[in-house]
Each structure stands twice: as structure tokens, then as C-alpha cells.
Motif scaffolding. Sequence first.
Motif, PDB file in Angstrom:
ATOM      1  N   ALA A 130       0.849  -1.202   0.000  1.00  0.00           N
ATOM      2  CA  ALA A 130       0.000   0.000   0.000  1.00  0.00           C
ATOM      3  C   ALA A 130       0.883   1.250   0.000  1.00  0.00           C
ATOM      4  CB  ALA A 130      -0.906   0.004   1.229  1.00  0.00           C
ATOM      5  N   ARG A 131       1.980   1.190   0.755  1.00  0.00           N
ATOM      6  CA  ARG A 131       2.894   2.338   0.820  1.00  0.00           C
ATOM      7  C   ARG A 131       3.512   2.573  -0.555  1.00  0.00           C
ATOM      8  NH1 ARG A 131       8.501   2.772   1.851  1.00  0.00           N
ATOM      9  NH2 ARG A 131       8.602   0.521   2.181  1.00  0.00           N
ATOM     10  N   GLU A 132       3.979   1.481  -1.159  1.00  0.00           N
ATOM     11  CA  GLU A 132       4.619   1.627  -2.474  1.00  0.00           C
ATOM     12  C   GLU A 132       3.643   2.138  -3.518  1.00  0.00           C
ATOM     13  OE1 GLU A 132       6.531  -2.168  -2.899  1.00  0.00           O
ATOM     14  OE2 GLU A 132       7.895  -1.633  -1.262  1.00  0.00           O
ATOM     15  N   ALA A 133       2.405   1.645  -3.450  1.00  0.00           N
ATOM     16  CA  ALA A 133       1.391   2.076  -4.418  1.00  0.00           C
ATOM     17  C   ALA A 133       1.119   3.575  -4.259  1.00  0.00           C
ATOM     18  CB  ALA A 133       0.105   1.283  -4.222  1.00  0.00           C
ATOM     19  N   ALA A 134       0.985   4.013  -2.990  1.00  0.00           N
ATOM     20  CA  ALA A 134       0.704   5.441  -2.735  1.00  0.00           C
ATOM     21  C   ALA A 134       1.870   6.298  -3.211  1.00  0.00           C
ATOM     22  CB  ALA A 134       0.446   5.658  -1.248  1.00  0.00           C
ATOM     23  N   MET A 135       3.094   5.804  -3.014  1.00  0.00           N
ATOM     24  CA  MET A 135       4.281   6.564  -3.426  1.00  0.00           C
ATOM     25  C   MET A 135       4.322   6.728  -4.939  1.00  0.00           C
ATOM     26  SD  MET A 135       7.062   4.837  -0.887  1.00  0.00           S
ATOM     27  CE  MET A 135       8.463   5.137  -1.938  1.00  0.00           C
ATOM     28  N   GLU A 136       3.977   5.635  -5.616  1.00  0.00           N
ATOM     29  CA  GLU A 136       4.053   5.662  -7.073  1.00  0.00           C
ATOM     30  C   GLU A 136       2.961   6.572  -7.641  1.00  0.00           C
ATOM     31  OE1 GLU A 136       4.754   1.673  -8.774  1.00  0.00           O
ATOM     32  OE2 GLU A 136       3.507   2.446 -10.411  1.00  0.00           O
TER      33      GLU A 136
END
Lengths: 366, 149
Positions: free
Chosen positions: A109-115
Motif C-alpha cells: 500500500a505504501r509503495e502504491a501510494a508513493m508511485e
Amino acid sequence: MTNDLSRKDKTLGETLRSQGISRRSFLKFCAATASMMALPPSMIPTIANALEKARRPSVIWLSFQECTGCTESLTRAHTATVESLIFDSISLDYHHTLQAAAGHAAEAAREAAMEENNGKYLLVVDGSIPLDNPGYSTIAGISNYDMLMDTARGAAAIISVGTCAAFGGIPHAKPNPTGAVSVSDIIKDKPIINVPGCPPIPVVITGVLTHFLTFGTIPELDNLGRPKTFYGQSIHDRCYRRPFYDKGLFAETFDDEGARLGWCLYKLGCKGPTSYNACATTKWNGGVSFPIEAGHPCLGCSEPDFWDGGGFYKAISMPTENITKTTIYAAAAGVAVGVAVGATGRMKKASASKAHQKVTIDDLEK
Amino acid sequence: MSDASLPQFNIQIGNDLTWNVQPILHEIRHALRKLLETGESSIIDLRSIPLAPGEEETIIDTLGCGEVHAKLNALGPSEIYETRFTGVWLITHFNEESSIIGRFIEITRFPDILKSQHEDMTIALDQLEQELEHASLSDQNETEAETNT
Ligand code: SF4
Ligand code: SF4
């Protein structure tokens, strides 16, 4: 998630209206917000206009070496409805204490939000970062340092919440066993807003978030990176006991006549003159009171190295040799002395209550 | 809490503790004169001024209660009343847990928050029209049903 994404496209005004919140309620929210951000009431229409059009920013919250006190402070914020509106007006995409997901799902979820929000998300950090051994503090097997560097890269700005993230805080206190450092010790190429306090006043945390939401900019900061609106004046400058300080009327012990009459707590170790925070006006627990109003000196928790200041109950200009001596002695003799000190402390307490003695500063320091 | 063995604290001594009570009352006086002479309203945020325990109450007691008293129910209650000094209003916003989230003195003919808001009226009109339409439709359906039987 789809629902959440579509909400992200809506302005705050649209989101609130779709929840059935009236314009009148919104104006009340803006009035409370202006008061919370320490802005003059004449700014209420400006805030209303800006918030009406604001879009929900993505927020990623990382917790490193911390006690969760800062998150507790935020989630116990007194203005329940107003706070939940602010929470509604941001998209909190990652917060490992508050989110339901854990482990790899959370990291995804963190990586998705960052991207998805590259270059635009707000990064909030609480806790310090251990540099001595990465294994001291990890999340999903990732060291705090690596996670911070990775997440900071695409952030629009970083908010260091609490004295630990802002200045290293308690983990950084001598002898700093984990090699703890603050966010600004490591990150040099991003705007960083320090929101210190142990913990920070809840409305100060939300006030900074709201400032970003309202104006899309970071607030004016002091030389320690703290927003001037909340940290621009010392506790001492806004303290209601100040007239006693000016007249030289001081409490000498916690239960003498001066203490009862509400005199200045300077001699009891008050760090108000060197501490910059909003406690004296914003106050705590829903504006009920603040430590000095409850009869306790300010500890200076919003300042760097407040834990190593030489004693909470020593007046700031007083020499602190005694304390240093005790510390060296205790360190040399190790745990045994720690136990002995504890035992003498208990004995002292028992004899004090038997003889109904006054508790002095020295008792508290021992 | 009347246990005689407990120490009695008196941290509220008179109303000149921070010396902020009188200046605020004078600020209100100036604002009221400005309202009369220019029609311009003013707002004072009581939470932005350092006040000792009891000083806020002293200000509120001095202003007293006038002819108008209104209660809002918008994200928790709000209490709005005109003080005994016409044109000087006290507005207290509470959250749903009855904690104060804002307290203002407004020097104005009528506080803005009491006025019906344009956006709310638009929604209200929509709703009223829909309800009337719905009512007339169901009337019609009933009449049709009756005719069919
Ligand atoms: S109690 Fe502390 S902050 Fe207040 S006037 Fe005394 S020294 Fe200053
Ligand atoms: S009064 Fe001082 S020690 Fe207490 S919370 Fe405020 S700044 Fe920190």
C-alpha cells in the motif's frame, strides 16, 4: 479502494456536502480551524474558500523509534468532529499503527501510494532513526534508515512529528545507545517541518496538516524548523504566572504558600523561559489547562536535548554539579546502585509521609 | 472535595492576574464604536489570549446576557447570545463531546453563522421540490390504484 480513489478527485467541499455536512457546520469548522491554527478570525472566509477547493493529499506516516505517544496524542485530539473532518480531508495511505493491513500488504500500500502520488505526497515521521545498528528498529524487515530514504525521495514535504523525529528526542538522550538521529540529520534536500513536543499538542499536529491543506505551502518556520504560528513565542512570554515572575514572587517548594498562591515556578525548574511551544494559549485536554496551570514547571519538551538539560527541577540558571556527580557515581557502580537509589528513594518517601514532611526539589532529584 | 486535610490552592487572585481582562474589555469598546461609526464588524478569539484560570469567566460575567439567545446544532452544539451590550455577541462552539472548540466575541449586528447559507438553501429547495414531487406522485398512484379496483 475505488471508492477511495474517486473521493481523492473530489474537493473537500464536495466530500463534506456528499456526507450531508451543512455550510453552516463547515463555517463552524473553519472558525475552529482558524482558532486552532492561531490565525486571526478575519481569516475565516479565506480558510473557508481554500478548504472548499482543497483536494485530499496523500499522506504516508512512518513510525520509527517512538513510544506511539505522538499518534496517541493525535488520535485523542479533543475536537473530535473537527479532527475527523481533517482526517477525512487527507488520504492516510500508510500508518502502521492505525491501518488494518500488516506486513507485505501494508508495504505494498505504501509503495502504491508513493508511485501514484510521486512528488506530491506528504510524509509524516514520528520517532528517531537508529544509525548504529540497522537491526535496532525495522518494519517488515526494512531498516528505519532505508525506509525513510526510500519514502522521502518522492515526498513534497516531510513533517517530523514529536521531539524524537524532530531532534532525536529521548532515544537520542545520553548515552544515545542506538545512535539515534532526527529526520533533518539525514535528509537535506526536502522541506522539513519540525513539530516537536513530547508529545506535540494534538491541534498543533492537525494545525500543520491543515495549513498544508489550506494553503498548499509549508508554514513560516523558525531557526529550528518549527512553524512560527505555534512555536513563535516562549511559554514564559505567554504564561499567566508571568506577572509573579516579574514581581520576583516564586514558589520555593511544591506545597509552600507561594505554590498555593499560584506564584511563578521558575525556582522549581520551570523551562518556560527557554521553551517555545503553544501550551500557554492552546493548552491541553481540549483547552482545559496546561502543566504550569496544574502547578508543575514546564519541562521544555519541545526543545532539542530537553532530556539532558541537567534536571527537570533545577532552575535554569542554577549550577547542576550535584546532578552530574550522582550520574557519574550511578554509572560507575551500575545496577546495584540503581537498586540502592530506588530503595533510599522509597525510604525517603515513607519517612516523609510519616513525618508529613514537605517534598523538596532535592527529594525529587534523588 | 471539601476534605479539610487537602491543601487548598488559590491560583485565581482577583481579575488582574495577567492584566488581560481590562484590555480585552477596552478592545470590545473600540470595536463597538467602530461598528456604530463605520458598520465594520470585529471578532476576538478568546482562545488566542493568555488568560489565567477564571479570567475568561470574568470577561463573560462582565458582558452578561442580553435579549437574544440562540442554539445551533451543527457538528455538535454551539451557543450564541447577545450580551447585555447590544452588538456584542458571545459565540461558543462545542464538539459532540461538549468540549469547547472555539470561543469568540463578535462585535456585529448579527453573527454570520446564524444566517441561512446560500448552499444550504439550494439543497433545501431541491429537497423540498423532490419531496413534493414524490408526494404528488404517490397521491397519483394511489388514485390510479383506487380507480383500477
Ligand atoms: S511559571 Fe515558568 S513560564 Fe511561567 S512565568 Fe514562571 S518561569 Fe515563566
Ligand atoms: S509545558 Fe513545556 S514541557 Fe509541558 S508540554 Fe508544554 S513545552 Fe512541553
